[in-house]
Design a protein around this motif. Structure first.
Motif, PDB file in Angstrom:
ATOM      1  N   GLU A  33       7.833  13.054  20.473  1.00  0.00           N
ATOM      2  CA  GLU A  33       6.767  12.538  19.736  1.00  0.00           C
ATOM      3  C   GLU A  33       6.600  13.566  18.539  1.00  0.00           C
ATOM      4  OE1 GLU A  33       2.157  11.340  20.222  1.00  0.00           O
ATOM      5  OE2 GLU A  33       3.422  11.682  22.004  1.00  0.00           O
ATOM      6  N   ARG A  34       6.753  14.653  18.614  1.00  0.00           N
ATOM      7  CA  ARG A  34       6.646  15.749  17.561  1.00  0.00           C
ATOM      8  C   ARG A  34       7.726  15.455  16.592  1.00  0.00           C
ATOM      9  NH1 ARG A  34       6.275  22.258  17.885  1.00  0.00           N
ATOM     10  NH2 ARG A  34       6.030  22.804  15.818  1.00  0.00           N
ATOM     11  N   ASP A  35       8.870  15.257  16.877  1.00  0.00           N
ATOM     12  CA  ASP A  35       9.982  14.965  15.868  1.00  0.00           C
ATOM     13  C   ASP A  35       9.666  13.683  15.145  1.00  0.00           C
ATOM     14  OD1 ASP A  35      11.382  17.177  16.612  1.00  0.00           O
ATOM     15  OD2 ASP A  35      12.600  16.132  18.024  1.00  0.00           O
ATOM     16  N   LEU A  36       9.380  12.559  15.812  1.00  0.00           N
ATOM     17  CA  LEU A  36       8.946  11.260  15.204  1.00  0.00           C
ATOM     18  C   LEU A  36       7.800  11.310  14.126  1.00  0.00           C
ATOM     19  CD1 LEU A  36       8.993   8.903  18.410  1.00  0.00           C
ATOM     20  CD2 LEU A  36      10.682   8.975  16.370  1.00  0.00           C
ATOM     21  N   LYS A  37       6.848  12.045  14.632  1.00  0.00           N
ATOM     22  CA  LYS A  37       5.737  12.418  13.420  1.00  0.00           C
ATOM     23  C   LYS A  37       5.929  13.224  12.518  1.00  0.00           C
ATOM     24  CE  LYS A  37       1.717  12.139  16.588  1.00  0.00           C
ATOM     25  NZ  LYS A  37       0.410  12.768  17.243  1.00  0.00           N
ATOM     26  N   ASN A  38       7.176  14.071  12.617  1.00  0.00           N
ATOM     27  CA  ASN A  38       7.625  14.832  11.422  1.00  0.00           C
ATOM     28  C   ASN A  38       8.490  13.925  10.521  1.00  0.00           C
ATOM     29  OD1 ASN A  38       8.086  16.852   9.913  1.00  0.00           O
ATOM     30  ND2 ASN A  38       9.600  17.771  11.075  1.00  0.00           N
ATOM     31  N   LEU A  39       9.133  13.072  11.203  1.00  0.00           N
ATOM     32  CA  LEU A  39      10.053  12.141  10.510  1.00  0.00           C
ATOM     33  C   LEU A  39       9.048  11.268   9.433  1.00  0.00           C
ATOM     34  CD1 LEU A  39      12.925  11.463  12.995  1.00  0.00           C
ATOM     35  CD2 LEU A  39      13.173  12.509  10.683  1.00  0.00           C
ATOM     36  N   MET A  40       8.173  10.774  10.115  1.00  0.00           N
ATOM     37  CA  MET A  40       7.189   9.857   9.303  1.00  0.00           C
ATOM     38  C   MET A  40       6.302  10.401   8.162  1.00  0.00           C
ATOM     39  SD  MET A  40       5.900   7.039  12.291  1.00  0.00           S
ATOM     40  CE  MET A  40       5.274   8.254  13.407  1.00  0.00           C
TER      41      MET A  40
END
Length: 58
Positions: A33-40
């Motif tokens: 989830e942290r990676d997805l938020k960083n990508l967004m």
């Protein structure tokens, strides 16, 4: 005189047989989830225009 049929083409060389390629299956990439938020771009700094038109960090 009759010309030879295979005088120049493949002058003594064998044709290469097409090699069978193995299909490589890619594993689906699991993102946290942290990676997805960083990508967004959720955790990026936000800026706002202040007095005089300069950008200031909010």
């Amino acid at each position: 005189m009759e010309a030879k049929k295979n005088a120049l083409p493949n002058a003594g060389f064998k044709k290469k047989k097409p090699t069978a390629r193995k299909s490589i299956e890619k594993k689906p990439q699991k993102l946290t989830e942290r990676d997805l938020k960083n990508l967004m771009g959720i955790n990026r700094p936000t800026y706002k225009r202040g007095r005089g038109g300069a950008f200031r960090q909010k």
